[in-house]
Design a protein around this motif. Structure first.
Motif, mmCIF file in Angstrom:
data_model
loop_
_atom_site.group_PDB
_atom_site.id
_atom_site.type_symbol
_atom_site.label_atom_id
_atom_site.label_comp_id
_atom_site.label_asym_id
_atom_site.label_seq_id
_atom_site.Cartn_x
_atom_site.Cartn_y
_atom_site.Cartn_z
ATOM 1 N N LYS A 101 -1.341 -1.663 -6.554
ATOM 2 C CA LYS A 101 -2.279 -1.480 -7.660
ATOM 3 C C LYS A 101 -1.911 -2.318 -8.880
ATOM 4 O O LYS A 101 -2.697 -2.445 -9.820
ATOM 5 C CB LYS A 101 -2.357 -0.001 -8.044
ATOM 6 C CG LYS A 101 -3.020 0.875 -6.977
ATOM 7 C CD LYS A 101 -3.193 2.299 -7.449
ATOM 8 C CE LYS A 101 -3.870 3.145 -6.381
ATOM 9 N NZ LYS A 101 -5.259 2.703 -6.104
ATOM 10 N N PHE A 102 -0.698 -2.871 -8.877
ATOM 11 C CA PHE A 102 -0.299 -3.741 -9.978
ATOM 12 C C PHE A 102 -0.796 -5.160 -9.723
ATOM 13 O O PHE A 102 -0.673 -5.690 -8.617
ATOM 14 C CB PHE A 102 1.216 -3.740 -10.141
ATOM 15 C CG PHE A 102 1.796 -2.403 -10.515
ATOM 16 C CD1 PHE A 102 1.630 -1.903 -11.806
ATOM 17 C CD2 PHE A 102 2.489 -1.640 -9.590
ATOM 18 C CE1 PHE A 102 2.159 -0.664 -12.158
ATOM 19 C CE2 PHE A 102 3.019 -0.407 -9.929
ATOM 20 C CZ PHE A 102 2.849 0.086 -11.214
ATOM 21 N N GLN A 103 -1.341 -5.784 -10.754
ATOM 22 C CA GLN A 103 -1.882 -7.137 -10.567
ATOM 23 C C GLN A 103 -0.816 -8.131 -10.107
ATOM 24 O O GLN A 103 -1.116 -9.063 -9.364
ATOM 25 C CB GLN A 103 -2.519 -7.642 -11.870
ATOM 26 C CG GLN A 103 -3.875 -7.038 -12.161
ATOM 27 C CD GLN A 103 -4.564 -7.707 -13.343
ATOM 28 O OE1 GLN A 103 -3.983 -8.577 -14.004
ATOM 29 N NE2 GLN A 103 -5.799 -7.308 -13.607
ATOM 30 N N GLY A 104 0.425 -7.900 -10.525
ATOM 31 C CA GLY A 104 1.489 -8.807 -10.114
ATOM 32 C C GLY A 104 1.656 -8.865 -8.606
ATOM 33 O O GLY A 104 2.114 -9.874 -8.066
ATOM 34 N N VAL A 105 1.274 -7.783 -7.927
ATOM 35 C CA VAL A 105 1.342 -7.741 -6.469
ATOM 36 C C VAL A 105 -0.027 -7.998 -5.850
ATOM 37 O O VAL A 105 -0.158 -8.783 -4.897
ATOM 38 C CB VAL A 105 1.893 -6.375 -5.984
ATOM 39 C CG1 VAL A 105 1.805 -6.268 -4.468
ATOM 40 C CG2 VAL A 105 3.336 -6.198 -6.444
ATOM 41 N N SER A 106 -1.067 -7.351 -6.375
ATOM 42 C CA SER A 106 -2.393 -7.478 -5.765
ATOM 43 C C SER A 106 -2.908 -8.910 -5.813
ATOM 44 O O SER A 106 -3.557 -9.380 -4.867
ATOM 45 C CB SER A 106 -3.393 -6.545 -6.454
ATOM 46 O OG SER A 106 -3.576 -6.894 -7.822
ATOM 47 N N PHE A 107 -2.607 -9.624 -6.897
ATOM 48 C CA PHE A 107 -3.060 -11.017 -6.979
ATOM 49 C C PHE A 107 -2.298 -11.898 -5.984
ATOM 50 O O PHE A 107 -2.851 -12.880 -5.474
ATOM 51 C CB PHE A 107 -2.892 -11.548 -8.398
ATOM 52 C CG PHE A 107 -3.968 -11.092 -9.349
ATOM 53 C CD1 PHE A 107 -4.810 -10.035 -9.024
ATOM 54 C CD2 PHE A 107 -4.146 -11.710 -10.578
ATOM 55 C CE1 PHE A 107 -5.807 -9.604 -9.909
ATOM 56 C CE2 PHE A 107 -5.139 -11.299 -11.456
ATOM 57 C CZ PHE A 107 -5.966 -10.244 -11.122
ATOM 58 N N LYS A 108 -1.046 -11.556 -5.727
ATOM 59 C CA LYS A 108 -0.314 -12.290 -4.695
ATOM 60 C C LYS A 108 -1.009 -12.125 -3.350
ATOM 61 O O LYS A 108 -1.192 -13.092 -2.593
ATOM 62 C CB LYS A 108 1.133 -11.777 -4.583
ATOM 63 C CG LYS A 108 2.052 -12.120 -5.740
ATOM 64 C CD LYS A 108 3.468 -11.623 -5.452
ATOM 65 C CE LYS A 108 4.374 -11.771 -6.664
ATOM 66 N NZ LYS A 108 4.556 -13.187 -7.054
ATOM 67 N N ALA B 210 0.814 -1.212 0.000
ATOM 68 C CA ALA B 210 0.000 0.000 0.000
ATOM 69 C C ALA B 210 0.849 1.265 0.000
ATOM 70 O O ALA B 210 0.433 2.304 -0.548
ATOM 71 C CB ALA B 210 -0.938 -0.001 1.205
ATOM 72 N N GLN B 211 2.050 1.205 0.577
ATOM 73 C CA GLN B 211 2.862 2.408 0.754
ATOM 74 C C GLN B 211 3.966 2.576 -0.281
ATOM 75 O O GLN B 211 4.321 3.699 -0.628
ATOM 76 C CB GLN B 211 3.476 2.397 2.158
ATOM 77 C CG GLN B 211 2.457 2.513 3.282
ATOM 78 C CD GLN B 211 3.097 2.525 4.653
ATOM 79 O OE1 GLN B 211 4.309 2.342 4.785
ATOM 80 N NE2 GLN B 211 2.290 2.718 5.686
ATOM 81 N N ARG B 212 4.513 1.468 -0.757
ATOM 82 C CA ARG B 212 5.635 1.530 -1.695
ATOM 83 C C ARG B 212 5.165 2.047 -3.046
ATOM 84 O O ARG B 212 4.200 1.539 -3.620
ATOM 85 C CB ARG B 212 6.248 0.140 -1.841
ATOM 86 C CG ARG B 212 7.280 -0.016 -2.942
ATOM 87 C CD ARG B 212 8.559 0.689 -2.621
ATOM 88 N NE ARG B 212 9.631 0.226 -3.497
ATOM 89 C CZ ARG B 212 10.761 0.887 -3.711
ATOM 90 N NH1 ARG B 212 10.972 2.050 -3.113
ATOM 91 N NH2 ARG B 212 11.696 0.391 -4.501
ATOM 92 N N LYS B 213 5.835 3.073 -3.557
ATOM 93 C CA LYS B 213 5.459 3.681 -4.834
ATOM 94 C C LYS B 213 6.451 3.283 -5.924
ATOM 95 O O LYS B 213 7.665 3.317 -5.727
ATOM 96 C CB LYS B 213 5.432 5.207 -4.708
ATOM 97 C CG LYS B 213 4.375 5.750 -3.744
ATOM 98 C CD LYS B 213 2.980 5.576 -4.286
ATOM 99 C CE LYS B 213 1.973 6.458 -3.570
ATOM 100 N NZ LYS B 213 1.871 6.171 -2.123
ATOM 101 N N GLN B 214 5.917 2.919 -7.064
ATOM 102 C CA GLN B 214 6.716 2.657 -8.263
ATOM 103 C C GLN B 214 5.891 3.111 -9.468
ATOM 104 O O GLN B 214 4.676 2.869 -9.527
ATOM 105 C CB GLN B 214 7.054 1.170 -8.400
ATOM 106 C CG GLN B 214 8.073 0.658 -7.382
ATOM 107 C CD GLN B 214 9.486 1.050 -7.713
ATOM 108 O OE1 GLN B 214 10.144 0.454 -8.559
ATOM 109 N NE2 GLN B 214 9.957 2.094 -7.041
ATOM 110 N N PHE B 215 6.552 3.771 -10.402
ATOM 111 C CA PHE B 215 5.876 4.230 -11.626
ATOM 112 C C PHE B 215 4.646 5.086 -11.301
ATOM 113 O O PHE B 215 3.604 5.003 -11.962
ATOM 114 C CB PHE B 215 5.482 3.038 -12.510
ATOM 115 C CG PHE B 215 6.638 2.126 -12.827
ATOM 116 C CD1 PHE B 215 7.625 2.512 -13.740
ATOM 117 C CD2 PHE B 215 6.770 0.896 -12.199
ATOM 118 C CE1 PHE B 215 8.703 1.678 -14.023
ATOM 119 C CE2 PHE B 215 7.847 0.061 -12.480
ATOM 120 C CZ PHE B 215 8.814 0.454 -13.390
ATOM 121 N N GLY B 216 4.764 5.881 -10.246
ATOM 122 C CA GLY B 216 3.733 6.839 -9.934
ATOM 123 C C GLY B 216 2.538 6.321 -9.160
ATOM 124 O O GLY B 216 1.553 7.042 -8.969
#
Length: 387
Positions: free
Chosen positions: A281-288, A270-276
């Motif tokens: 919010k990226f499925q590669g993480v949220s699906f995990k 929730a806190q780590r920002k990448q690519f703005g």
């Protein structure tokens, strides 16, 4: 089965959680980095656990324990399981339930001092050549008048170097089975310091730093027949009657560690920002995260259903095997994914993730390997059909 918690259960969970966070977490870094749980720290934790009413919570009230039912015991174990294993297991001891199987004299000598925090026990079954195949053990006990003479060795015996006595399972005979001769097993109490009984240093373990294992050696060790636990050749009956819920205990502590790892992963995502945007919010993480949460819920339901069945006298070996199998394999997955979400920081010891990841590995081995659990489950499925 009631899925809600009673007021008493909520109180026990809150009390245990607060104790873990206040009294155990602060010592984790030292134990992890040194591999040693200092005696003064252990005694400090033990004293505070007794004062808080958390010590020997698994033992029935009639013997001075808290007398938790199995469901509540699992909730308590889950909270303790979030901390370093040596801190919670040795400092907030749960004496082996098998001590309750002793006669009045044995309970007075062994059980009650353990409940009071004056003594501690260790359980000795495994041998170098007999891990999962306990009926293949080579350590023997032979009757000699009013005595028994013990010979052989045990290994992977947890915290034996801190124990005051061992509960030892020894071969006392043989019987013919469909698969050839198998050992008949008897259980004995063996006090530390008994001539012919020696405790040697065990192995360095990647999991559970500070929680030691030892090698036990018996060289014509003579004990009196009063030290027999249960009946001759009935050691497995004693173990099966009193140690069944330990598989659920393992599962519950795994669930606690998984919850701690997941909480770190969720907050970081929730806190780590990448690519703005936050990486969650990226499925590669949220699906995990979705998969981790689903696996944790499945493990929790299996553990609590088996605990409920245990209290109601309807639990099966397959119920407990499924719960242990799912929880231990779930922890491995959750710990690994939590590290993946954190990237390189997940492997640094500033966070508990690398410890949880290391500790997870042993859970699929002790208290019955994953393969043994699958054997128990498949056997229960096939036997009614003649398979």
């Amino acid at each position: 089965m009631n899925f809600g918690l009673s007021e008493e259960q909520v109180l026990i969970v809150d009390t245990t959680r607060a104790f873990v966070e206040k009294e155990l977490y602060p010592h984790e870094a030292q134990v992890e980095r040194t591999g040693v749980l200092e005696r003064d720290v252990l005694e400090q934790i033990k004293s505070k656990a007794i004062e808080a009413g958390l010590y020997a919570a698994n033992i029935p009230e009639e013997f001075g324990g808290a007398g938790l039912d199995t469901e509540t015991w699992m909730l308590y174990e889950k909270e303790l399981g979030k901390a370093n294993y040596a801190l919670h297991w040795t400092g907030v001891a749960r004496p082996s339930n098998i001590l309750c199987a002793g006669n009045a004299e044995q309970r007075e000598k062994y059980l009650l001092p353990c409940v009071a925090g004056e003594k501690s026990d260790c359980l000795a079954m495994s041998e170098p050549g007999a891990g999962s195949d306990l009926r293949g053990m080579q350590a023997t006990a032979k009757a000699d008048g009013d005595d028994w003479i013990l010979n052989g060795s045990k290994h992977f015996i947890s915290h034996a170097d801190h124990a005051d006595f061992a509960i030892c399972f020894m071969a006392t005979g043989e019987e013919e089975t469909a698969r050839g001769k198998k050992k008949l097993i008897t259980a004995f109490f063996v006090d530390m310091g008994t001539p012919g009984f020696h405790v040697r240093d065990g192995y360095r373990n990647v999991s559970h730093r500070g929680y030691t294992n030892s090698i036990l050696e018996f060289d014509n060790c003579r004990i009196h027949k009063r030290q027999m636990l249960g009946e001759v050749h009935k050691g497995f009956d004693v173990a099966n009657n009193w140690l069944g819920a330990t598989r659920l205990q393992v599962g519950a502590t795994c669930l606690g560690r998984a919850e701690r790892a997941f909480a770190h992963a969720l907050e970081y995502a929730a806190q780590r920002k990448q690519f703005g945007q936050s990486i969650g919010k990226f499925q590669g993480v949220s699906f995990k995260l979705a998969d981790m949460a689903t696996e944790m819920k499945a493990a929790e339901l299996l553990i609590m259903q088996a605990a409920w069945a245990y209290d109601n006298g309807t639990v099966s070996d397959a119920d407990m095997a499924m719960a242990k199998l799912k929880a231990t394999e779930m922890l491995a997955m959750v710990a690994d994914e939590a590290i993946q979400i954190h990237g390189g920081m997940g492997l640094m010891d500033e966070l508990p993730l690398e410890r949880i990841w290391r500790d997870a590995r042993i859970e699929r081995i002790w208290e019955g390997t994953s393969e043994i659990q699958r054997h128990i489950i498949s056997r229960a499925l096939l036997r009614p059909l003649g398979g």
